[in-house]
Design a protein around this motif. Sequence first.
Motif, PDB file in Angstrom:
ATOM      1  N   ILE A   1      31.735  44.867  41.895  1.00  0.00           N
ATOM      2  CA  ILE A   1      31.096  44.151  40.777  1.00  0.00           C
ATOM      3  C   ILE A   1      29.865  44.923  40.305  1.00  0.00           C
ATOM      4  O   ILE A   1      29.661  45.127  39.100  1.00  0.00           O
ATOM      5  CB  ILE A   1      30.705  42.720  41.200  1.00  0.00           C
ATOM      6  N   TYR A   2      29.033  45.370  41.264  1.00  0.00           N
ATOM      7  CA  TYR A   2      27.851  46.145  40.895  1.00  0.00           C
ATOM      8  C   TYR A   2      28.252  47.432  40.172  1.00  0.00           C
ATOM      9  O   TYR A   2      27.623  47.831  39.188  1.00  0.00           O
ATOM     10  CB  TYR A   2      27.029  46.491  42.142  1.00  0.00           C
ATOM     11  N   ARG A   3      29.319  48.091  40.672  1.00  0.00           N
ATOM     12  CA  ARG A   3      29.762  49.342  40.052  1.00  0.00           C
ATOM     13  C   ARG A   3      30.236  49.113  38.624  1.00  0.00           C
ATOM     14  O   ARG A   3      29.878  49.864  37.700  1.00  0.00           O
ATOM     15  CB  ARG A   3      30.889  49.962  40.879  1.00  0.00           C
TER      16      ARG A   3
ATOM     17  N   ALA B   1      32.309  38.214  32.870  1.00  0.00           N
ATOM     18  CA  ALA B   1      32.810  37.815  34.181  1.00  0.00           C
ATOM     19  C   ALA B   1      34.326  37.633  34.187  1.00  0.00           C
ATOM     20  O   ALA B   1      34.989  37.929  35.197  1.00  0.00           O
ATOM     21  CB  ALA B   1      32.123  36.530  34.627  1.00  0.00           C
ATOM     22  N   VAL B   2      34.892  37.148  33.083  1.00  0.00           N
ATOM     23  CA  VAL B   2      36.334  36.907  33.026  1.00  0.00           C
ATOM     24  C   VAL B   2      37.099  38.216  33.169  1.00  0.00           C
ATOM     25  O   VAL B   2      38.073  38.316  33.930  1.00  0.00           O
ATOM     26  CB  VAL B   2      36.715  36.194  31.712  1.00  0.00           C
ATOM     27  N   TYR B   3      36.646  39.256  32.441  1.00  0.00           N
ATOM     28  CA  TYR B   3      37.338  40.535  32.507  1.00  0.00           C
ATOM     29  C   TYR B   3      37.135  41.185  33.873  1.00  0.00           C
ATOM     30  O   TYR B   3      38.053  41.800  34.430  1.00  0.00           O
ATOM     31  CB  TYR B   3      36.857  41.471  31.406  1.00  0.00           C
ATOM     32  N   ILE B   4      35.918  41.051  34.429  1.00  0.00           N
ATOM     33  CA  ILE B   4      35.666  41.599  35.766  1.00  0.00           C
ATOM     34  C   ILE B   4      36.568  40.915  36.783  1.00  0.00           C
ATOM     35  O   ILE B   4      37.126  41.554  37.680  1.00  0.00           O
ATOM     36  CB  ILE B   4      34.183  41.426  36.146  1.00  0.00           C
TER      37      ILE B   4
ATOM     38  N   ILE C   1      32.961  34.549  40.213  1.00  0.00           N
ATOM     39  CA  ILE C   1      32.389  35.792  39.694  1.00  0.00           C
ATOM     40  C   ILE C   1      31.232  35.486  38.749  1.00  0.00           C
ATOM     41  O   ILE C   1      30.189  36.144  38.786  1.00  0.00           O
ATOM     42  CB  ILE C   1      33.467  36.624  38.977  1.00  0.00           C
ATOM     43  N   GLN C   2      31.406  34.488  37.891  1.00  0.00           N
ATOM     44  CA  GLN C   2      30.340  34.098  36.958  1.00  0.00           C
ATOM     45  C   GLN C   2      29.092  33.676  37.726  1.00  0.00           C
ATOM     46  O   GLN C   2      27.961  34.048  37.364  1.00  0.00           O
ATOM     47  CB  GLN C   2      30.826  32.957  36.065  1.00  0.00           C
ATOM     48  N   ARG C   3      29.295  32.898  38.781  1.00  0.00           N
ATOM     49  CA  ARG C   3      28.161  32.411  39.568  1.00  0.00           C
ATOM     50  C   ARG C   3      27.446  33.571  40.243  1.00  0.00           C
ATOM     51  O   ARG C   3      26.203  33.638  40.257  1.00  0.00           O
ATOM     52  CB  ARG C   3      28.662  31.409  40.604  1.00  0.00           C
TER      53      ARG C   3
ATOM     54  N   ASN D   1      22.634  36.849  40.759  1.00  0.00           N
ATOM     55  CA  ASN D   1      22.093  38.178  41.036  1.00  0.00           C
ATOM     56  C   ASN D   1      21.576  38.892  39.795  1.00  0.00           C
ATOM     57  O   ASN D   1      21.342  40.101  39.832  1.00  0.00           O
ATOM     58  CB  ASN D   1      23.163  39.029  41.729  1.00  0.00           C
ATOM     59  N   ASP D   2      21.421  38.138  38.697  1.00  0.00           N
ATOM     60  CA  ASP D   2      20.794  38.669  37.484  1.00  0.00           C
ATOM     61  C   ASP D   2      21.507  39.926  36.972  1.00  0.00           C
ATOM     62  O   ASP D   2      20.887  40.938  36.667  1.00  0.00           O
ATOM     63  CB  ASP D   2      19.315  38.983  37.757  1.00  0.00           C
TER      64      ASP D   2
END
Length: 424
Positions: free
Chosen positions: A98-100, A110-113, A132-134, A139-140
Amino acid sequence: MEKTNPKDMEREWAYFKFALIAPVIQDTFPDPSVAAYCRRVTEEPILRPDGTTFQYKPGTLSKWVNLYKFGGMEELMPRSRSDKGSTRTLSDECINEIYRLKEKYPRLNAVYIHERLVTDGFIPATVSSRAIQRFIKVNDLKNPAASGPLKDRKAFEEPYFGAMFQADTCYFPYVPDEKGKKQRTYLLAIVDDHSRMIVGARLFFKDNAYNFQKVFKDAVAATGIPQKLYCDHGSPYENSQLAYICGSIGTVLIHAPVRDGAAKAKVERMFGVLKQRWLHGLDIGQIRSIDEFNRELAEEVRKHNLTVNSSTGQTPMDRFLATRGKIRLPESEEWLDECFMNRIVRKVKNDATLSLQKMQFDAPIQFMRQSVEVRFLPDRLSEAYIFDNGKRFPLKLTDKQANSRVKRQDLPTVDYSKEAQANV
């Protein structure tokens, strides 16, 4: 995909509870009473380590306070788990991905991730996109363009020494190692927010969790236990061992927003001052070892702490002496050693051995086929032990040849000469 050890998750829950009650333990809550603090904190649902939210009752926090005062972090660990055998919703590999993705494609939503994570096998399809959204929200990691071009920052300063330590790593020049080969060095340092005093600093060839633990322990032993430790998300600072160490000594571990160096302004500025005043004028070619480099650093740290700071108009040492009475001191050297032990869960095999740091150790036979908590220091494995019900059970490095000569008292003796004659 790597599974999360149940013991690690128990420690994560214990630290979650400690973070909520830390102001009571440290006696820093602003409310008129402990009960008022507990009521205020539980007015809204609280995000928990498993990603869910729950609204606790004030009495629950009061119970946690009593448990911690009675037995420390051990008493805050869950007694039983309703999700035993399961893994966390988001694994470490998933979080790193996610960070990458957010760093490479800041505008991805978030949906695409979520779709990418499912397609690439980081999470099963049963994990909802809301998880994922949360995670992105907590984590800003939102799209910078959506949140405005500037972050709302305010200059701040803790009111006394020990209210918060800031820690970080800085890349330093290459120097020869024991074999004469030049290696990159890393400065791991800790600065007190109020006084700007450097309370811990040492150079290493590796920027890892255990090296930071050494610096942190030396700082605590020398100056006392901070109420908060403020770090970034680097591997030396975001790991279960450091979280549990902080919980054991009564320090709240706080992580700065991702990729936001300005959030740790005081420690970043200290790095700049050290480079300008000292490093840029040092002849690195004359440094023959990292020990020599550390001696030079120690002298510069001493000068830094006795030099007037332009922001405060005082020396860090003067500010330390003026408010050092606020900081808590370790109970004893032995207590501090115990708090800084690394902890890991291992399964004792049928031959009463377990593996630790790719080495094999003999364990007491009563622990065969059991999962046990091993406490150790990575550079002092000979002192490792099993911790069970408040007792220590030392481990011994396995010597297979010596073990072959140990008589097993509960096994019958076999006379192989008679066996051979019977088979003739």
